[in-house]
Design a protein around this motif. Structure first.
Motif, mmCIF file in Angstrom:
data_model
loop_
_atom_site.group_PDB
_atom_site.id
_atom_site.type_symbol
_atom_site.label_atom_id
_atom_site.label_comp_id
_atom_site.label_asym_id
_atom_site.label_seq_id
_atom_site.Cartn_x
_atom_site.Cartn_y
_atom_site.Cartn_z
ATOM 1 N N PRO A 35 0.778 -1.234 -0.019
ATOM 2 C CA PRO A 35 -0.134 -0.166 0.196
ATOM 3 C C PRO A 35 0.766 1.245 0.038
ATOM 4 O O PRO A 35 0.546 2.149 -0.581
ATOM 5 N N GLU A 36 1.976 1.460 0.665
ATOM 6 C CA GLU A 36 2.829 2.219 0.697
ATOM 7 C C GLU A 36 3.308 2.627 -0.644
ATOM 8 O O GLU A 36 3.489 3.764 -1.133
ATOM 9 N N ALA A 37 3.893 1.500 -1.314
ATOM 10 C CA ALA A 37 4.628 1.697 -2.638
ATOM 11 C C ALA A 37 3.433 2.445 -3.494
ATOM 12 O O ALA A 37 3.942 3.126 -4.312
ATOM 13 N N ILE A 38 2.360 1.937 -3.610
ATOM 14 C CA ILE A 38 1.151 2.305 -4.414
ATOM 15 C C ILE A 38 0.991 3.762 -4.078
ATOM 16 O O ILE A 38 0.904 4.699 -5.046
ATOM 17 N N SER A 39 1.072 4.029 -2.848
ATOM 18 C CA SER A 39 0.672 5.625 -2.679
ATOM 19 C C SER A 39 1.775 6.444 -3.078
ATOM 20 O O SER A 39 1.496 7.352 -3.623
ATOM 21 N N GLU A 40 2.963 6.031 -3.066
ATOM 22 C CA GLU A 40 4.347 6.711 -3.397
ATOM 23 C C GLU A 40 4.121 7.013 -5.014
ATOM 24 O O GLU A 40 4.492 7.950 -5.363
ATOM 25 N N ILE A 41 3.937 5.820 -5.833
ATOM 26 C CA ILE A 41 3.806 5.841 -7.098
ATOM 27 C C ILE A 41 2.675 6.852 -7.411
ATOM 28 O O ILE A 41 2.870 7.651 -8.589
ATOM 29 N N ALA A 42 1.499 6.674 -6.844
ATOM 30 C CA ALA A 42 0.510 7.632 -7.173
ATOM 31 C C ALA A 42 0.941 9.109 -7.026
ATOM 32 O O ALA A 42 0.572 9.925 -7.854
ATOM 33 N N ARG A 43 1.512 9.381 -5.912
ATOM 34 C CA ARG A 43 1.886 11.048 -5.677
ATOM 35 C C ARG A 43 2.952 11.227 -6.736
ATOM 36 O O ARG A 43 2.755 12.420 -7.336
ATOM 37 N N ALA A 44 4.014 10.174 -7.051
ATOM 38 C CA ALA A 44 4.806 10.759 -8.125
ATOM 39 C C ALA A 44 4.219 10.781 -9.610
ATOM 40 O O ALA A 44 4.768 11.594 -10.527
#
Ligand code: FES
Length: 149
Positions: A35-44
Motif C-alpha cells: 500500500p505504501e508503494a502504491i501511494s508513493e507511485i500515485a504521488r509521483a
C-alpha cells in the motif's frame, strides 16, 4: 520512500503511460506492491492511489501481499494427480503449516498448485523457484525443502 522506489520513479519521471513499467519494476524490486508503494507511485505520477490500485488489479501479474522467499508449486494436473500429487500437496501444506495460495508466517515459502508444468513424464512434479523435481514422494519433498533457507 525507499531508495529503490525513488530510483524507479526518477527513471520514469514525466513519462506518460509509465504506470505499468513502474509497477513491474516496483514488484521486481520489492516482491509485491505494498500500500505504501502504491501511494508513493500515485504521488509521483500525480494521480490517486485508487487509480493506481485499479490499474494494477486489472493485471494478474501483480501481487499485493508480501510473498515468501521461495515459491513452491505442486502440480495437480491429471498425470500428477493420478500419481499421488494430492497427497504430496497435503503433506507440504502440513509441513509448512500453510494452505495452497498462502505464504508461511516466516515468509520463507509461498505455496501454490498448478494445472500442468508440461513435464508429465516426470509426474508427480513439484517446482521450487526454478528447480523442477520429478517423481516426487512425500519423503523426498520434505528433504528438498530443507535446502531452501
Ligand atoms: S500433469 Fe503434472 S506436469 Fe503435467
Amino acid at each position: 520512500m525507499t531508495a529503490e522506489l525513488k530510483e524507479i520513479l526518477s527513471a520514469y519521471e514525466g513519462q506518460k503511460g509509465a504506470v505499468i513499467p513502474v509497477l513491474q519494476k516496483t514488484q521486481e524490486k520489492l516482491g509485491y506492491l505494498s500500500p505504501e508503494a502504491i501511494s508513493e507511485i500515485a504521488r509521483a505520477l500525480n494521480t490517486s492511489p485508487n487509480e493506481i490500485f485499479g490499474v494494477a488489479t486489472f493485471y494478474a501479474q501483480f501481487r499485493f501481499t508480501r510473498p515468501g522467499k521461495h515459491f513452491v508449486h505442486v502440480c495437480l494436473g491429471t498425470a500428477c494427480h493420478v500419481r499421488g500429487a494430492g497427497t504430496i500437496l497435503e503433506n507440504v501444506e502440513r509441513e509448512l503449516a500453510v494452505e495452497a495460495g498462502g505464504t508461511t508466517k516466516d515468509y520463507r515459502f509461498s505455496l501454490d498448485k498448478v494445472a500442468c508444468f508440461g513435464s508429465c513424464a516426470l509426474a508427480p512434479v513439484v517446482v521450487v523457484d526454478k528447480d523442477v523435481y520429478g517423481r516426487m514422494t512425500t519423503t523426498r519433498i520434505k528433504e528438498i525443502l530443507k535446502n531452501y533457507e
